[in-house]
Design a protein around this motif. Structure first.
Motif, PDB file in Angstrom:
ATOM      1  N   VAL A  70       4.072   5.507  -5.768  1.00 59.07           N
ATOM      2  CA  VAL A  70       4.023   5.542  -7.227  1.00 59.07           C
ATOM      3  C   VAL A  70       2.990   6.571  -7.686  1.00 59.07           C
ATOM      4  O   VAL A  70       3.247   7.388  -8.584  1.00 59.07           O
ATOM      5  CB  VAL A  70       3.695   4.150  -7.797  1.00 59.07           C
ATOM      6  CG1 VAL A  70       3.425   4.233  -9.297  1.00 59.07           C
ATOM      7  CG2 VAL A  70       4.837   3.184  -7.526  1.00 59.07           C
ATOM      8  N   ALA A  71       1.810   6.548  -7.076  1.00 55.09           N
ATOM      9  CA  ALA A  71       0.744   7.477  -7.449  1.00 55.09           C
ATOM     10  C   ALA A  71       1.156   8.928  -7.219  1.00 55.09           C
ATOM     11  O   ALA A  71       0.752   9.831  -7.969  1.00 55.09           O
ATOM     12  CB  ALA A  71      -0.520   7.159  -6.659  1.00 55.09           C
ATOM     13  N   ALA A  72       1.976   9.151  -6.199  1.00 53.47           N
ATOM     14  CA  ALA A  72       2.425  10.517  -5.885  1.00 53.47           C
ATOM     15  C   ALA A  72       3.626  10.935  -6.722  1.00 53.47           C
ATOM     16  O   ALA A  72       4.084  12.079  -6.615  1.00 53.47           O
ATOM     17  CB  ALA A  72       2.769  10.613  -4.399  1.00 53.47           C
ATOM     18  N   GLY A  73       4.147  10.029  -7.529  1.00 56.28           N
ATOM     19  CA  GLY A  73       5.298  10.348  -8.358  1.00 56.28           C
ATOM     20  C   GLY A  73       6.621  10.343  -7.614  1.00 56.28           C
ATOM     21  O   GLY A  73       7.619  10.845  -8.123  1.00 56.28           O
ATOM     22  N   LEU A  74       6.643   9.749  -6.421  1.00 53.91           N
ATOM     23  CA  LEU A  74       7.857   9.720  -5.618  1.00 53.91           C
ATOM     24  C   LEU A  74       8.687   8.464  -5.853  1.00 53.91           C
ATOM     25  O   LEU A  74       9.904   8.471  -5.640  1.00 53.91           O
ATOM     26  CB  LEU A  74       7.511   9.817  -4.127  1.00 53.91           C
ATOM     27  CG  LEU A  74       6.779  11.091  -3.677  1.00 53.91           C
ATOM     28  CD1 LEU A  74       6.354  10.948  -2.223  1.00 53.91           C
ATOM     29  CD2 LEU A  74       7.677  12.296  -3.875  1.00 53.91           C
ATOM     30  N   ALA A 120       0.832  -1.206   0.000  1.00 56.17           N
ATOM     31  CA  ALA A 120       0.000   0.000   0.000  1.00 56.17           C
ATOM     32  C   ALA A 120       0.867   1.256   0.000  1.00 56.17           C
ATOM     33  O   ALA A 120       0.572   2.228  -0.708  1.00 56.17           O
ATOM     34  CB  ALA A 120      -0.933   0.001   1.208  1.00 56.17           C
ATOM     35  N   LEU A 121       1.939   1.238   0.765  1.00 53.15           N
ATOM     36  CA  LEU A 121       2.854   2.380   0.792  1.00 53.15           C
ATOM     37  C   LEU A 121       3.531   2.563  -0.561  1.00 53.15           C
ATOM     38  O   LEU A 121       3.696   3.694  -1.040  1.00 53.15           O
ATOM     39  CB  LEU A 121       3.908   2.178   1.887  1.00 53.15           C
ATOM     40  CG  LEU A 121       3.408   2.263   3.331  1.00 53.15           C
ATOM     41  CD1 LEU A 121       4.479   1.739   4.291  1.00 53.15           C
ATOM     42  CD2 LEU A 121       3.024   3.687   3.694  1.00 53.15           C
ATOM     43  N   LEU A 122       3.927   1.465  -1.174  1.00 54.34           N
ATOM     44  CA  LEU A 122       4.581   1.557  -2.485  1.00 54.34           C
ATOM     45  C   LEU A 122       3.619   2.094  -3.541  1.00 54.34           C
ATOM     46  O   LEU A 122       3.996   2.951  -4.352  1.00 54.34           O
ATOM     47  CB  LEU A 122       5.117   0.185  -2.903  1.00 54.34           C
ATOM     48  CG  LEU A 122       6.224  -0.399  -2.029  1.00 54.34           C
ATOM     49  CD1 LEU A 122       6.645  -1.775  -2.550  1.00 54.34           C
ATOM     50  CD2 LEU A 122       7.435   0.529  -1.966  1.00 54.34           C
ATOM     51  N   ARG A 123       2.388   1.618  -3.542  1.00 61.35           N
ATOM     52  CA  ARG A 123       1.410   2.110  -4.512  1.00 61.35           C
ATOM     53  C   ARG A 123       1.148   3.604  -4.305  1.00 61.35           C
ATOM     54  O   ARG A 123       1.011   4.358  -5.268  1.00 61.35           O
ATOM     55  CB  ARG A 123       0.101   1.325  -4.374  1.00 61.35           C
ATOM     56  CG  ARG A 123       0.183  -0.096  -4.888  1.00 61.35           C
ATOM     57  CD  ARG A 123      -1.204  -0.710  -5.061  1.00 61.35           C
ATOM     58  NE  ARG A 123      -1.095  -2.078  -5.535  1.00 61.35           N
ATOM     59  CZ  ARG A 123      -1.093  -3.158  -4.774  1.00 61.35           C
ATOM     60  NH1 ARG A 123      -1.216  -3.016  -3.453  1.00 61.35           N
ATOM     61  NH2 ARG A 123      -0.980  -4.353  -5.295  1.00 61.35           N
ATOM     62  N   VAL A 147       4.713  -3.657  -8.080  1.00 61.03           N
ATOM     63  CA  VAL A 147       4.641  -3.404  -6.638  1.00 61.03           C
ATOM     64  C   VAL A 147       4.816  -4.687  -5.832  1.00 61.03           C
ATOM     65  O   VAL A 147       5.567  -4.722  -4.854  1.00 61.03           O
ATOM     66  CB  VAL A 147       3.314  -2.707  -6.275  1.00 61.03           C
ATOM     67  CG1 VAL A 147       3.096  -2.710  -4.767  1.00 61.03           C
ATOM     68  CG2 VAL A 147       3.321  -1.275  -6.795  1.00 61.03           C
ATOM     69  N   ALA A 148       4.132  -5.753  -6.203  1.00 60.90           N
ATOM     70  CA  ALA A 148       4.191  -6.992  -5.423  1.00 60.90           C
ATOM     71  C   ALA A 148       5.593  -7.573  -5.416  1.00 60.90           C
ATOM     72  O   ALA A 148       6.123  -7.932  -4.355  1.00 60.90           O
ATOM     73  CB  ALA A 148       3.192  -8.010  -5.973  1.00 60.90           C
ATOM     74  N   VAL A 149       6.216  -7.662  -6.587  1.00 61.90           N
ATOM     75  CA  VAL A 149       7.566  -8.227  -6.669  1.00 61.90           C
ATOM     76  C   VAL A 149       8.552  -7.350  -5.914  1.00 61.90           C
ATOM     77  O   VAL A 149       9.445  -7.846  -5.209  1.00 61.90           O
ATOM     78  CB  VAL A 149       7.999  -8.395  -8.139  1.00 61.90           C
ATOM     79  CG1 VAL A 149       9.482  -8.769  -8.226  1.00 61.90           C
ATOM     80  CG2 VAL A 149       7.154  -9.460  -8.825  1.00 61.90           C
ATOM     81  N   ASN A 190      16.829   3.550  -1.989  1.00 63.14           N
ATOM     82  CA  ASN A 190      17.554   4.014  -3.176  1.00 63.14           C
ATOM     83  C   ASN A 190      17.250   3.178  -4.406  1.00 63.14           C
ATOM     84  O   ASN A 190      17.475   3.620  -5.533  1.00 63.14           O
ATOM     85  CB  ASN A 190      19.064   4.028  -2.900  1.00 63.14           C
ATOM     86  CG  ASN A 190      19.482   5.212  -2.051  1.00 63.14           C
ATOM     87  OD1 ASN A 190      18.796   6.217  -2.006  1.00 63.14           O
ATOM     88  ND2 ASN A 190      20.607   5.086  -1.369  1.00 63.14           N
ATOM     89  N   GLY A 191      16.715   1.983  -4.202  1.00 62.07           N
ATOM     90  CA  GLY A 191      16.354   1.165  -5.348  1.00 62.07           C
ATOM     91  C   GLY A 191      15.006   1.516  -5.943  1.00 62.07           C
ATOM     92  O   GLY A 191      14.687   1.062  -7.049  1.00 62.07           O
ATOM     93  N   ILE A 192      14.201   2.327  -5.244  1.00 60.55           N
ATOM     94  CA  ILE A 192      12.855   2.612  -5.737  1.00 60.55           C
ATOM     95  C   ILE A 192      12.542   4.105  -5.854  1.00 60.55           C
ATOM     96  O   ILE A 192      11.543   4.467  -6.480  1.00 60.55           O
ATOM     97  CB  ILE A 192      11.787   1.958  -4.831  1.00 60.55           C
ATOM     98  CG1 ILE A 192      11.880   2.478  -3.393  1.00 60.55           C
ATOM     99  CG2 ILE A 192      11.908   0.439  -4.871  1.00 60.55           C
ATOM    100  CD1 ILE A 192      10.765   1.958  -2.491  1.00 60.55           C
ATOM    101  N   LEU A 193      13.373   4.969  -5.288  1.00 63.60           N
ATOM    102  CA  LEU A 193      13.115   6.403  -5.387  1.00 63.60           C
ATOM    103  C   LEU A 193      13.341   6.890  -6.810  1.00 63.60           C
ATOM    104  O   LEU A 193      14.284   6.469  -7.496  1.00 63.60           O
ATOM    105  CB  LEU A 193      14.043   7.180  -4.447  1.00 63.60           C
ATOM    106  CG  LEU A 193      13.739   7.122  -2.951  1.00 63.60           C
ATOM    107  CD1 LEU A 193      14.863   7.798  -2.161  1.00 63.60           C
ATOM    108  CD2 LEU A 193      12.417   7.781  -2.646  1.00 63.60           C
ATOM    109  N   ARG A 194      12.477   7.761  -7.283  1.00 66.18           N
ATOM    110  CA  ARG A 194      12.728   8.412  -8.566  1.00 66.18           C
ATOM    111  C   ARG A 194      14.008   9.222  -8.453  1.00 66.18           C
ATOM    112  O   ARG A 194      14.325   9.768  -7.393  1.00 66.18           O
ATOM    113  CB  ARG A 194      11.550   9.319  -8.954  1.00 66.18           C
ATOM    114  CG  ARG A 194      10.337   8.542  -9.418  1.00 66.18           C
ATOM    115  CD  ARG A 194       9.310   9.458 -10.060  1.00 66.18           C
ATOM    116  NE  ARG A 194       8.177   8.705 -10.562  1.00 66.18           N
ATOM    117  CZ  ARG A 194       8.147   8.089 -11.744  1.00 66.18           C
ATOM    118  NH1 ARG A 194       9.196   8.139 -12.540  1.00 66.18           N
ATOM    119  NH2 ARG A 194       7.059   7.437 -12.126  1.00 66.18           N
ATOM    120  N   ARG A 195      14.749   9.301  -9.535  1.00 68.14           N
ATOM    121  CA  ARG A 195      16.090   9.864  -9.482  1.00 68.14           C
ATOM    122  C   ARG A 195      16.135  11.235  -8.841  1.00 68.14           C
ATOM    123  O   ARG A 195      17.012  11.545  -8.051  1.00 68.14           O
ATOM    124  CB  ARG A 195      16.681   9.921 -10.895  1.00 68.14           C
ATOM    125  CG  ARG A 195      18.163  10.303 -10.930  1.00 68.14           C
ATOM    126  CD  ARG A 195      18.724  10.158 -12.328  1.00 68.14           C
ATOM    127  NE  ARG A 195      18.564   8.782 -12.822  1.00 68.14           N
ATOM    128  CZ  ARG A 195      19.443   7.813 -12.555  1.00 68.14           C
ATOM    129  NH1 ARG A 195      20.480   8.060 -11.794  1.00 68.14           N
ATOM    130  NH2 ARG A 195      19.248   6.611 -13.024  1.00 68.14           N
TER     131      ARG A 195
END
Length: 202
Positions: free
Chosen positions: A144-148, A138-141, A154-156, A193-198
């Motif tokens: 993503v929705a917020a563009g962060l 839920a936090l990851l989704r 998401v599941a993987v 650092n593996g999931i944050l937008r640059r």
């Protein structure tokens, strides 16, 4: 272990659970027998049934209590973090790492003995595990929705993050070179650092 003769029921019950945790961690559930458990606690084997229904019920209770503690601690950490998404995500990751550093035996049992549970008990524990994973997805989704966050699946991604962070319980030592706070911060930074937008990376 010294005999618990004269101790109250709650104290004996706690001693049984602690001894069972240690025995299952060292020997495995299949190899642990109730006679050894009783000897570890210092009571007669038949007296165990004043505190547990069966060996299977004992394992289920240990695993259910582990998941309840993990979920409660996570929810408390999320509540304390406030409304900001990245603060809540960091709080989830921080708590996951710290919990897995401090509960090595419980984690090992939860991960290795799920197969030893009877189908109904296994389904109940799997449901609790899914509820925990759902907090992260839920936090990851939301990120993503917020563009962060940049998360193709998401599941993987959630499974990969949890697997990486859980690994600390296999090698952490209290007397190691880095302290708990340093290790928590390092692991959380690696995961983020593996999931944050640059543009959001430090």
């Amino acid at each position: 272990m010294a005999r618990t003769t004269g101790s109250n029921g709650a104290r004996t019950h706690a001693a049984i659970r602690a001894a069972a945790t240690g025995l299952i961690y060292r020997q495995g559930f299949a190899a642990m027998n109730l006679r050894d458990l009783a000897a570890e606690v210092g009571i007669q084997p038949g007296s165990l049934y004043n505190h547990i229904d069966s060996k299977q019920a004992l394992l289920f209770d240990l695993m259910q209590d582990h998941m309840a503690a993990l979920l409660a601690g996570t929810d408390a950490a999320l509540d304390a973090a406030g409304p900001a998404l990245m603060d809540r995500l960091r709080a989830f990751l921080d708590h996951h790492v710290l919990y897995h550093m401090e509960r090595r035996e419980e984690i090992a049992i939860a991960n290795s003995e799920l197969r030893a549970l009877e189908p109904e008990n296994r389904a109940r524990i799997v449901a609790l595990r899914s509820a925990y994973e759902a907090r992260l997805t839920a936090l990851l989704r939301e990120g993503v929705a917020a563009g962060l966050l940049s998360v193709p699946d998401v599941a993987v991604t959630a499974y990969a993050m949890l697997a990486m962070l859980t690994g600390i319980c296999s090698w952490y030592r209290p007397d190691g070179r880095l302290g708990k706070e340093e290790l928590v911060a390092l692991h959380t930074a690696l995961a983020l650092n593996g999931i944050l937008r640059r543009q959001h990376q430090a």
